[in-house]
Design a protein around this motif. Sequence first.
Motif, PDB file in Angstrom:
ATOM      1  N   GLU A  53       0.842  -1.199   0.000  1.00  0.00           N
ATOM      2  CA  GLU A  53       0.000   0.000   0.000  1.00  0.00           C
ATOM      3  C   GLU A  53       0.878   1.251   0.000  1.00  0.00           C
ATOM      4  OE1 GLU A  53      -2.675  -0.113   3.292  1.00  0.00           O
ATOM      5  OE2 GLU A  53      -3.903  -1.658   2.349  1.00  0.00           O
ATOM      6  N   ALA A  54       1.936   1.191   0.751  1.00  0.00           N
ATOM      7  CA  ALA A  54       2.851   2.342   0.811  1.00  0.00           C
ATOM      8  C   ALA A  54       3.521   2.532  -0.542  1.00  0.00           C
ATOM      9  CB  ALA A  54       3.883   2.154   1.904  1.00  0.00           C
ATOM     10  N   ASN A  55       3.941   1.411  -1.178  1.00  0.00           N
ATOM     11  CA  ASN A  55       4.563   1.509  -2.499  1.00  0.00           C
ATOM     12  C   ASN A  55       3.564   2.034  -3.535  1.00  0.00           C
ATOM     13  OD1 ASN A  55       7.103   0.699  -1.752  1.00  0.00           O
ATOM     14  ND2 ASN A  55       6.785  -1.479  -2.229  1.00  0.00           N
ATOM     15  N   ALA A  56       2.330   1.562  -3.443  1.00  0.00           N
ATOM     16  CA  ALA A  56       1.294   2.040  -4.382  1.00  0.00           C
ATOM     17  C   ALA A  56       1.039   3.533  -4.143  1.00  0.00           C
ATOM     18  CB  ALA A  56      -0.001   1.224  -4.217  1.00  0.00           C
ATOM     19  N   HIS A  57       1.022   3.865  -2.859  1.00  0.00           N
ATOM     20  CA  HIS A  57       0.818   5.296  -2.526  1.00  0.00           C
ATOM     21  C   HIS A  57       1.987   6.128  -3.025  1.00  0.00           C
ATOM     22  CE1 HIS A  57      -0.773   8.705  -0.414  1.00  0.00           C
ATOM     23  NE2 HIS A  57       0.392   8.858   0.279  1.00  0.00           N
ATOM     24  N   LEU A  58       3.210   5.650  -2.878  1.00  0.00           N
ATOM     25  CA  LEU A  58       4.390   6.372  -3.357  1.00  0.00           C
ATOM     26  C   LEU A  58       4.369   6.470  -4.881  1.00  0.00           C
ATOM     27  CD1 LEU A  58       7.314   5.079  -1.105  1.00  0.00           C
ATOM     28  CD2 LEU A  58       6.451   7.399  -1.257  1.00  0.00           C
ATOM     29  N   ALA A  59       3.951   5.409  -5.566  1.00  0.00           N
ATOM     30  CA  ALA A  59       3.893   5.421  -7.024  1.00  0.00           C
ATOM     31  C   ALA A  59       2.844   6.441  -7.484  1.00  0.00           C
ATOM     32  CB  ALA A  59       3.555   4.024  -7.558  1.00  0.00           C
ATOM     33  N   ALA A  60       1.697   6.452  -6.792  1.00  0.00           N
ATOM     34  CA  ALA A  60       0.647   7.427  -7.148  1.00  0.00           C
ATOM     35  C   ALA A  60       1.144   8.842  -6.881  1.00  0.00           C
ATOM     36  CB  ALA A  60      -0.633   7.140  -6.359  1.00  0.00           C
ATOM     37  N   LEU A  61       1.819   8.999  -5.770  1.00  0.00           N
ATOM     38  CA  LEU A  61       2.373  10.315  -5.421  1.00  0.00           C
ATOM     39  C   LEU A  61       3.428  10.735  -6.436  1.00  0.00           C
ATOM     40  CD1 LEU A  61       2.105  12.493  -3.236  1.00  0.00           C
ATOM     41  CD2 LEU A  61       3.918  11.348  -1.983  1.00  0.00           C
ATOM     42  N   HIS A  62       4.288   9.772  -6.819  1.00  0.00           N
ATOM     43  CA  HIS A  62       5.314  10.070  -7.817  1.00  0.00           C
ATOM     44  C   HIS A  62       4.657  10.437  -9.154  1.00  0.00           C
ATOM     45  CE1 HIS A  62       9.174  10.030  -9.756  1.00  0.00           C
ATOM     46  NE2 HIS A  62       8.862   8.984 -10.536  1.00  0.00           N
ATOM     47  N   GLY A  63       3.600   9.766  -9.549  1.00  0.00           N
ATOM     48  CA  GLY A  63       2.861  10.092 -10.785  1.00  0.00           C
ATOM     49  C   GLY A  63       2.221  11.478 -10.702  1.00  0.00           C
ATOM     50  N   ARG A  64       1.678  11.713  -9.511  1.00  0.00           N
ATOM     51  CA  ARG A  64       1.056  13.037  -9.311  1.00  0.00           C
ATOM     52  C   ARG A  64       2.096  14.133  -9.405  1.00  0.00           C
ATOM     53  NH1 ARG A  64      -3.246  16.157  -9.587  1.00  0.00           N
ATOM     54  NH2 ARG A  64      -3.475  17.552  -7.844  1.00  0.00           N
ATOM     55  N   VAL A  65       3.273  13.959  -8.817  1.00  0.00           N
ATOM     56  CA  VAL A  65       4.353  14.940  -8.872  1.00  0.00           C
ATOM     57  C   VAL A  65       4.796  15.123 -10.315  1.00  0.00           C
ATOM     58  CG1 VAL A  65       6.784  15.342  -8.227  1.00  0.00           C
ATOM     59  CG2 VAL A  65       5.154  14.616  -6.501  1.00  0.00           C
ATOM     60  N   ALA A  66       4.914  14.013 -11.065  1.00  0.00           N
ATOM     61  CA  ALA A  66       5.337  14.102 -12.467  1.00  0.00           C
ATOM     62  C   ALA A  66       4.282  14.881 -13.285  1.00  0.00           C
ATOM     63  CB  ALA A  66       5.538  12.706 -13.049  1.00  0.00           C
ATOM     64  N   GLU A  67       2.992  14.600 -13.008  1.00  0.00           N
ATOM     65  CA  GLU A  67       1.913  15.326 -13.707  1.00  0.00           C
ATOM     66  C   GLU A  67       1.954  16.814 -13.356  1.00  0.00           C
ATOM     67  OE1 GLU A  67      -1.351  16.427 -15.911  1.00  0.00           O
ATOM     68  OE2 GLU A  67      -0.233  14.558 -16.056  1.00  0.00           O
ATOM     69  N   LEU A  68       2.156  17.129 -12.106  1.00  0.00           N
ATOM     70  CA  LEU A  68       2.238  18.540 -11.673  1.00  0.00           C
ATOM     71  C   LEU A  68       3.453  19.222 -12.284  1.00  0.00           C
ATOM     72  CD1 LEU A  68       1.141  18.324  -7.918  1.00  0.00           C
ATOM     73  CD2 LEU A  68      -0.131  19.337  -9.816  1.00  0.00           C
TER      74      LEU A  68
END
Length: 182
Positions: A11-26
């Motif tokens: 869950e933490a890795n999925a959350h980090l991946a989503a966060l990393h995707g969100r940062v890349a999108e931003l």
Amino acid sequence: MSAPPAVQIREANAHLAALHGRVAELERRLGAAERTVRGQAESLIRKDGELRAALRELGAAKDREITALQQKLLSSEETIQKLLNVIQKKDDLIVQLKYRSHLLTKICRNRPILDNLLSYMAEGEQLSTFPGTQSDSSSPVHDEFQESNCIPNQISKNKDFSLSEDDLEDQELDTSQFGTTV
């Protein structure tokens, strides 16, 4: 310490991946916004430069127009001054011509008297052209002298005409005012 359960790690890795995707999108959106702002800023700078150049050109054209209008104003003022001088000269001439017209009117009013005087002078010149003739007491000239109480070689104080008020005023005029002789 105990290791976190595998589910939490996933869950933490999925959350980090989503966060990393969100940062890349931003970051991508931020880059696009940055490029848009830079483009707008460059466009504004370009337009500002063009506007300043147009204002400078307009200012120079306005200065040239002001200079041309000032020159026209000076020229107009010189023309006005010349015309005022011409008007003054014409006014002076009108005054002089009015005065001469007044004199000519008086001369014309007195013309019959002047014509009589000239005819008498002509008659007198004809009498003096005969040498050796003496005036006869029975001659018509002698009779006219007697009628008017004239004595030869003496000016008569009797006048056959009366002076009008204008003539009396004119006798006081200075002779230097007359510009012509009649």
